[in-house]
Motif scaffolding. Structure first.
Motif, PDB file in Angstrom:
ATOM      1  N   GLY A 262       0.799  -1.371   0.142  1.00 54.91           N
ATOM      2  CA  GLY A 262       0.052   0.114   0.124  1.00 54.91           C
ATOM      3  C   GLY A 262       0.769   1.160   0.194  1.00 54.91           C
ATOM      4  O   GLY A 262       2.031   1.378   0.026  1.00 54.91           O
ATOM      5  N   PRO A 263       0.158   2.564  -0.183  1.00 53.73           N
ATOM      6  CA  PRO A 263       0.886   3.652   0.133  1.00 53.73           C
ATOM      7  C   PRO A 263       1.894   3.792   1.100  1.00 53.73           C
ATOM      8  O   PRO A 263       2.950   4.595   0.937  1.00 53.73           O
ATOM      9  CB  PRO A 263      -0.305   4.767  -0.135  1.00 53.73           C
ATOM     10  CG  PRO A 263      -1.461   4.165  -0.125  1.00 53.73           C
ATOM     11  CD  PRO A 263      -1.330   2.566   0.169  1.00 53.73           C
ATOM     12  N   GLU A 264       1.722   3.332   2.290  1.00 52.11           N
ATOM     13  CA  GLU A 264       2.651   3.369   3.580  1.00 52.11           C
ATOM     14  C   GLU A 264       3.973   2.806   3.246  1.00 52.11           C
ATOM     15  O   GLU A 264       4.885   3.212   3.752  1.00 52.11           O
ATOM     16  CB  GLU A 264       1.882   2.897   4.780  1.00 52.11           C
ATOM     17  CG  GLU A 264       1.670   1.327   4.594  1.00 52.11           C
ATOM     18  CD  GLU A 264       0.305   0.854   3.954  1.00 52.11           C
ATOM     19  OE1 GLU A 264       0.441  -0.454   3.914  1.00 52.11           O
ATOM     20  OE2 GLU A 264      -0.111   1.748   3.585  1.00 52.11           O
ATOM     21  N   ILE A 265       3.980   1.688   2.292  1.00 58.94           N
ATOM     22  CA  ILE A 265       5.393   1.301   1.896  1.00 58.94           C
ATOM     23  C   ILE A 265       6.229   2.309   1.452  1.00 58.94           C
ATOM     24  O   ILE A 265       7.513   2.348   1.728  1.00 58.94           O
ATOM     25  CB  ILE A 265       5.141   0.124   0.926  1.00 58.94           C
ATOM     26  CG1 ILE A 265       4.261  -1.015   1.528  1.00 58.94           C
ATOM     27  CG2 ILE A 265       6.537  -0.239   0.235  1.00 58.94           C
ATOM     28  CD1 ILE A 265       5.115  -1.864   2.752  1.00 58.94           C
ATOM     29  N   PHE A 266       5.480   2.909   0.527  1.00 55.30           N
ATOM     30  CA  PHE A 266       6.352   4.057  -0.256  1.00 55.30           C
ATOM     31  C   PHE A 266       6.989   5.159   0.508  1.00 55.30           C
ATOM     32  O   PHE A 266       7.918   5.731   0.541  1.00 55.30           O
ATOM     33  CB  PHE A 266       5.726   4.645  -1.396  1.00 55.30           C
ATOM     34  CG  PHE A 266       5.431   3.652  -2.536  1.00 55.30           C
ATOM     35  CD1 PHE A 266       6.713   3.087  -3.277  1.00 55.30           C
ATOM     36  CD2 PHE A 266       4.195   3.126  -2.739  1.00 55.30           C
ATOM     37  CE1 PHE A 266       6.313   2.027  -4.197  1.00 55.30           C
ATOM     38  CE2 PHE A 266       4.225   2.140  -3.844  1.00 55.30           C
ATOM     39  CZ  PHE A 266       4.854   1.516  -4.507  1.00 55.30           C
ATOM     40  N   ARG A 267       6.162   5.453   1.694  1.00 59.96           N
ATOM     41  CA  ARG A 267       6.620   6.317   2.709  1.00 59.96           C
ATOM     42  C   ARG A 267       7.841   5.762   3.549  1.00 59.96           C
ATOM     43  O   ARG A 267       8.649   6.513   3.896  1.00 59.96           O
ATOM     44  CB  ARG A 267       5.497   6.908   3.815  1.00 59.96           C
ATOM     45  CG  ARG A 267       4.450   7.682   3.066  1.00 59.96           C
ATOM     46  CD  ARG A 267       3.231   8.245   3.910  1.00 59.96           C
ATOM     47  NE  ARG A 267       2.166   7.351   3.214  1.00 59.96           N
ATOM     48  CZ  ARG A 267       1.125   6.999   4.050  1.00 59.96           C
ATOM     49  NH1 ARG A 267       0.960   7.136   5.306  1.00 59.96           N
ATOM     50  NH2 ARG A 267       0.081   6.469   3.211  1.00 59.96           N
ATOM     51  N   HIS A 268       7.742   4.634   3.935  1.00 62.67           N
ATOM     52  CA  HIS A 268       8.764   3.930   4.724  1.00 62.67           C
ATOM     53  C   HIS A 268      10.198   3.773   3.747  1.00 62.67           C
ATOM     54  O   HIS A 268      11.095   3.351   4.194  1.00 62.67           O
ATOM     55  CB  HIS A 268       8.537   2.730   5.391  1.00 62.67           C
ATOM     56  CG  HIS A 268       7.241   2.910   6.245  1.00 62.67           C
ATOM     57  ND1 HIS A 268       7.513   3.650   7.388  1.00 62.67           N
ATOM     58  CD2 HIS A 268       5.905   2.393   6.252  1.00 62.67           C
ATOM     59  CE1 HIS A 268       6.438   3.717   8.252  1.00 62.67           C
ATOM     60  NE2 HIS A 268       5.369   2.843   7.447  1.00 62.67           N
ATOM     61  N   PHE A 269       9.863   3.574   2.310  1.00 61.21           N
ATOM     62  CA  PHE A 269      10.980   3.253   1.523  1.00 61.21           C
ATOM     63  C   PHE A 269      12.216   3.962   1.685  1.00 61.21           C
ATOM     64  O   PHE A 269      13.268   3.689   1.781  1.00 61.21           O
ATOM     65  CB  PHE A 269      10.537   3.384   0.212  1.00 61.21           C
ATOM     66  CG  PHE A 269      11.567   2.969  -1.001  1.00 61.21           C
ATOM     67  CD1 PHE A 269      11.775   1.680  -1.072  1.00 61.21           C
ATOM     68  CD2 PHE A 269      12.428   3.789  -1.662  1.00 61.21           C
ATOM     69  CE1 PHE A 269      12.916   1.075  -2.051  1.00 61.21           C
ATOM     70  CE2 PHE A 269      13.385   3.442  -2.627  1.00 61.21           C
ATOM     71  CZ  PHE A 269      13.725   2.063  -2.650  1.00 61.21           C
ATOM     72  N   ALA A 270      12.342   5.618   1.851  1.00 60.56           N
ATOM     73  CA  ALA A 270      13.177   6.127   1.954  1.00 60.56           C
ATOM     74  C   ALA A 270      13.990   5.921   3.336  1.00 60.56           C
ATOM     75  O   ALA A 270      15.310   6.056   3.272  1.00 60.56           O
ATOM     76  CB  ALA A 270      12.829   7.823   2.217  1.00 60.56           C
ATOM     77  N   ARG A 271      13.350   5.316   4.233  1.00 58.23           N
ATOM     78  CA  ARG A 271      14.157   5.021   5.517  1.00 58.23           C
ATOM     79  C   ARG A 271      14.727   3.638   5.479  1.00 58.23           C
ATOM     80  O   ARG A 271      15.693   3.539   6.121  1.00 58.23           O
ATOM     81  CB  ARG A 271      13.104   4.825   6.737  1.00 58.23           C
ATOM     82  CG  ARG A 271      13.092   5.921   7.694  1.00 58.23           C
ATOM     83  CD  ARG A 271      12.097   5.601   8.825  1.00 58.23           C
ATOM     84  NE  ARG A 271      11.721   4.252   8.673  1.00 58.23           N
ATOM     85  CZ  ARG A 271      10.375   4.284   9.461  1.00 58.23           C
ATOM     86  NH1 ARG A 271       9.940   5.016  10.343  1.00 58.23           N
ATOM     87  NH2 ARG A 271       9.847   2.768   9.699  1.00 58.23           N
ATOM     88  N   ILE A 272      14.388   2.784   4.630  1.00 55.89           N
ATOM     89  CA  ILE A 272      14.885   1.424   4.509  1.00 55.89           C
ATOM     90  C   ILE A 272      15.682   1.326   3.276  1.00 55.89           C
ATOM     91  O   ILE A 272      16.379   0.189   3.126  1.00 55.89           O
ATOM     92  CB  ILE A 272      13.929   0.280   4.351  1.00 55.89           C
ATOM     93  CG1 ILE A 272      12.838   0.637   3.223  1.00 55.89           C
ATOM     94  CG2 ILE A 272      12.948   0.465   5.746  1.00 55.89           C
ATOM     95  CD1 ILE A 272      11.891  -0.595   2.917  1.00 55.89           C
ATOM     96  N   VAL A 273      16.133   2.071   2.122  1.00 56.85           N
ATOM     97  CA  VAL A 273      16.750   1.985   1.100  1.00 56.85           C
ATOM     98  C   VAL A 273      18.217   1.639   1.462  1.00 56.85           C
ATOM     99  O   VAL A 273      18.822   0.573   1.030  1.00 56.85           O
ATOM    100  CB  VAL A 273      16.575   3.171   0.069  1.00 56.85           C
ATOM    101  CG1 VAL A 273      17.132   4.207   0.687  1.00 56.85           C
ATOM    102  CG2 VAL A 273      16.862   2.390  -1.062  1.00 56.85           C
TER     103      VAL A 273
END
Length: 178
Positions: free
Chosen positions: A71-82
């Motif tokens: 969902g959209p929340e995955i993309f919000r967390h992406f910057a933190r986990i890349v």
């Protein structure tokens, strides 16, 4: 005859998956299905291949199930986990190469089969790449099955330990209320 053998392998997969569910093993559909199909194949000396269209449909269903959970929340967390995710992949790839070369040096496996056996990634993709290059796919899939079962069945223990470590040493202490 081929259809009957495929039905037998699929029935073994379903029965083993249900047994694994009853035993409360993690990811019982995957691990039970693998063990059941392998047990039927090995018990009767079969060499059953799933028709390409069935394998394709199964991959599409699995991909859709995973994709639907994003969902959209995955993309919000992406910057933190890349960054940590990239580091983890590099470390795992390096470990796979190092152990692959070590196993080859010790004479346990052929060099290329050893590296394919210890690389992370999809089992089907690693086996397909190894076979396409002329290496023994059975060795590669055997090593990946051991890796998968070890990881899947040890995940609950690691999650429990990670939660304990987080609560004890990482999580900030709760501030008392007013």
């Amino acid at each position: 005859m081929g259809t009957l053998l495929l039905v037998a392998v699929m029935a073994g997969s379903v029965l083993a998956a249900l047994l694994f569910r009853w035993a409360k093993l993690p990811l019982w559909p995957l691990t039970g299905g693998l063990v059941g199909a392998a047990a039927v194949n090995l018990s009767f000396g079969l060499a059953v291949e799933v028709p390409g269209v069935v394998a394709l449909l199964a991959q599409l269903v699995i991909g859709a199930a995973i994709g639907a959970s994003i969902g959209p929340e995955i993309f919000r967390h992406f910057a933190r986990i890349v960054a940590p995710g990239t580091l983890a992949v590099v470390v795992v790839l390096g470990a796979g190469l190092a152990f692959g070369w070590l196993f080859a040096a010790l004479g346990l496996l052929e060099p290329a089969e050893s590296v394919f056996s210890l690389m992370p990634g999809g089992v089907a993709e690693m086996v397909a790449a190894a076979v396409a290059l002329g290496y023994d796919g059975a060795v590669v899939i055997g090593a990946h099955i051991v890796r998968l079962f070890t990881v899947i069945w040890s995940v609950p223990l690691f999650l429990w330990a990670a939660e304990k470590i987080y609560r004890r040493w990482i999580q900030p202490p709760e501030t008392p209320g007013p």
